[in-house]
Design a protein around this motif. Structure first.
Motif, short mmCIF file in Angstrom:
data_model
loop_
_atom_site.label_atom_id
_atom_site.label_comp_id
_atom_site.label_asym_id
_atom_site.label_seq_id
_atom_site.Cartn_x
_atom_site.Cartn_y
_atom_site.Cartn_z
N LEU A 1 76.74 120.51 -1.38
CA LEU A 1 76.49 122.01 -0.71
C LEU A 1 76.58 121.89 0.92
N TYR A 2 76.40 120.70 1.51
CA TYR A 2 76.49 120.81 2.92
C TYR A 2 77.86 121.06 3.42
N ASN B 1 79.81 123.20 2.68
CA ASN B 1 80.07 124.79 3.04
C ASN B 1 79.03 125.28 3.91
N THR B 2 77.76 125.01 3.73
CA THR B 2 76.66 125.60 4.57
C THR B 2 76.34 124.80 5.81
N HIS B 3 76.33 123.32 5.95
CA HIS B 3 75.75 122.73 7.02
C HIS B 3 76.95 121.51 7.36
N PRO B 4 78.11 121.75 7.39
CA PRO B 4 79.02 120.44 7.73
C PRO B 4 78.59 119.85 8.77
N GLU B 5 77.77 120.30 9.65
CA GLU B 5 77.50 119.33 10.88
C GLU B 5 76.46 118.18 10.41
N ARG B 6 75.74 118.30 9.20
CA ARG B 6 74.84 117.71 8.99
C ARG B 6 75.62 116.01 8.42
N ILE C 1 82.82 105.61 6.47
CA ILE C 1 82.15 106.54 5.50
C ILE C 1 83.17 106.97 4.29
N THR C 2 82.60 107.11 3.10
CA THR C 2 83.38 107.76 2.11
C THR C 2 82.43 109.09 1.65
N PRO C 3 82.98 110.06 2.01
CA PRO C 3 82.13 111.37 1.84
C PRO C 3 81.44 111.44 0.39
N ASP C 4 80.41 111.79 0.21
CA ASP C 4 79.51 112.78 1.36
C ASP C 4 78.44 111.71 1.73
N VAL C 5 78.03 111.65 2.91
CA VAL C 5 77.11 110.76 3.42
C VAL C 5 76.20 111.46 4.55
N TYR C 6 74.92 111.49 4.32
CA TYR C 6 74.00 111.92 5.53
C TYR C 6 73.35 110.68 6.51
#
Length: 424
Positions: free
Chosen positions: A262-263, A265-270, A286-291
């Protein structure tokens, strides 16, 4: 004006989430880098005219208020915690704090179970509720499940044209419907009259029969929604977006995956992109998605992802591989270790060349409904067989050891390999 109520329960609840809830209240467990109920709060912030969010539960204030003080600084709505004097149930807590909910004369209010994870379509839910006119007391957000899964949830029978709920059964013993409640509602203020009537009936029964049941304890689903079904006052808004409950540690990994998605679309900066953000992690693969929390230190040769969350002050050494996992605050993953389908607790340490691995138990991610498996199964001989691997806080895994499909309680030091064990 609108309000939102998030029901967070208390320390006696969420036992299936142990050992992760032994040191972190379950509502504050970090999923995709944020405490679980902060996802609820952010969804509420997107609703126009929503002015206040009330958290209701029976956790000690000392466990919840530091979180509220932290988020209050950068969120525009008022956030408060209301502590129950004892467990009152989902309807009992709403009725007990009815004056605080009604204060300011809101037009309606949302109620969200604190263990729900979703792409919350609150605006659409509210607009649907308004479209049903003044007779609608409650609109229930619902989704499709399989026949077998539906037995674990509240099941709704509806009119396909009007979306009115004609029948509601909580956790039926036999098949009723594949349409289930998501634990997300919007209520008109008149709902308190219906709850009050149920409360008075229960009080009278209690004092007449003395049957030992708590007079103020009421469950929203069984004692309010079920009787309202078929009266023309309860409707359902069906969604096909992702939804799940955080009942077990296995469901935390599933929720982590979807919140990270979801990030985008909503918070790509995270999200951490090709390289982890910050000067400390200039070349991590990094292999997306990673925080990755900004305070984490990741060695340039480490490989993270997909679907990984790295908490504050985590240290990840050279050659480490982490996939489909959550690494909590202050954990230390030493050189060339492998972490797969696992949750590493706070302040835990995984030694060099160790392998910590679980078995994925979630469904096809393309399905709209998440099947929540119990993380502890039984073999044919009756032995416990955990699925994903969980390390509680302050666990030490020695170098060159293997930990497969095991749950480790806090403050343990593992000097040998384990498989399919619960280590007390």
């Amino acid at each position: 004006m609108l309000k939102a109520v998030i029901l967070i329960g208390g320390p006696q609840k969420g036992t299936r989430f142990r050992p992760l809830s032994l040191d972190i209240p379950k509502p504050l467990f970090p999923v995709a880098g944020l405490p679980l109920i902060q996802h609820h709060i952010e969804a509420c912030l997107a609703v126009k005219d929503l002015k206040e969010i009330l958290l209701i539960g029976f956790y000690p204030p000392s466990q919840i208020e530091p979180f509220i003080n932290d988020v209050q600084h950068y969120y525009s709505v008022n956030i408060r915690y209301l502590q129950e004097f004892t467990a009152l149930g989902t309807a009992g807590s709403l009725y007990h704090f009815r004056d605080q909910i009604r204060f300011g004369n809101p037009h309606a209010f949302f109620v969200m179970n604190g263990d729900v994870c979703a792409d919350f379509p609150l605006d659409d839910l509210y607009e649907f509720h308004k479209s049903k006119g003044d007779n609608a007391l409650v609109t229930v957000m619902s989704t499709e499940a399989t026949r077998q899964q539906s037995l674990n949830y509240g099941c709704l029978v509806t009119d396909k044209t009007t979306h009115e709920v004609s029948h509601y059964v909580e956790k039926p013993s036999s098949y009723v419907s594949t349409l289930i409640s998501c634990g997300i509602y919007v209520f008109s203020m008149e709902i308190f009259q219906a709850i009050g009537e149920a409360f008075n009936v229960k009080q009278q029964e209690y004092y007449r029969n003395g049957n030992g049941n708590k007079a103020g304890y009421m469950q929203l689903e069984q004692e309010i929604l079920a009787p309202l079904a078929g009266t023309g006052k309860i409707f359902t808004y069906q969604v096909s977006r992702w939804w799940s409950q955080l009942k077990t540690a296995g469901s935390a990994i599933y929720a982590n995956r979807h919140y990270l998605q979801l990030y985008r679309n909503t918070h790509p900066e995270r999200l951490a992109h090709l390289h982890a953000s910050g000067d400390q992690n200039p070349h991590c693969h990094i292999t997306p998605d990673v925080y990755i929390h900004p305070t984490a230190v990741i060695h340039p040769t480490a490989v993270l992802g997909p679907n990984v969350s790295i908490g504050p002050d985590v240290v990840i050494g050279p050659g480490v591989r982490v996939r489909e996992s959550i690494i909590l605050a202050n954990a230390h993953i030493e050189d060339h270790s492998l972490i797969l389908h696992s949750i590493i607790g706070r302040n835990s340490k995984v030694g060099k060349w160790a392998r910590v691995e679980g078995t994925p138990s979630d469904p096809d991610p393309n399905k709209p409904f998440a099947k929540m498996e119990n993380p502890v199964l039984f073999n044919n001989d009756g032995r416990l067989n955990p699925s994903i691997t969980i390390l509680g806080c302050y666990v030490s895994v020695k170098q060159e050891t293997i930990l497969l499909n095991s749950i480790v309680l806090p403050n343990k030091e593992l000097s040998r390999s384990f498989k399919n064990e619960i280590i007390l």
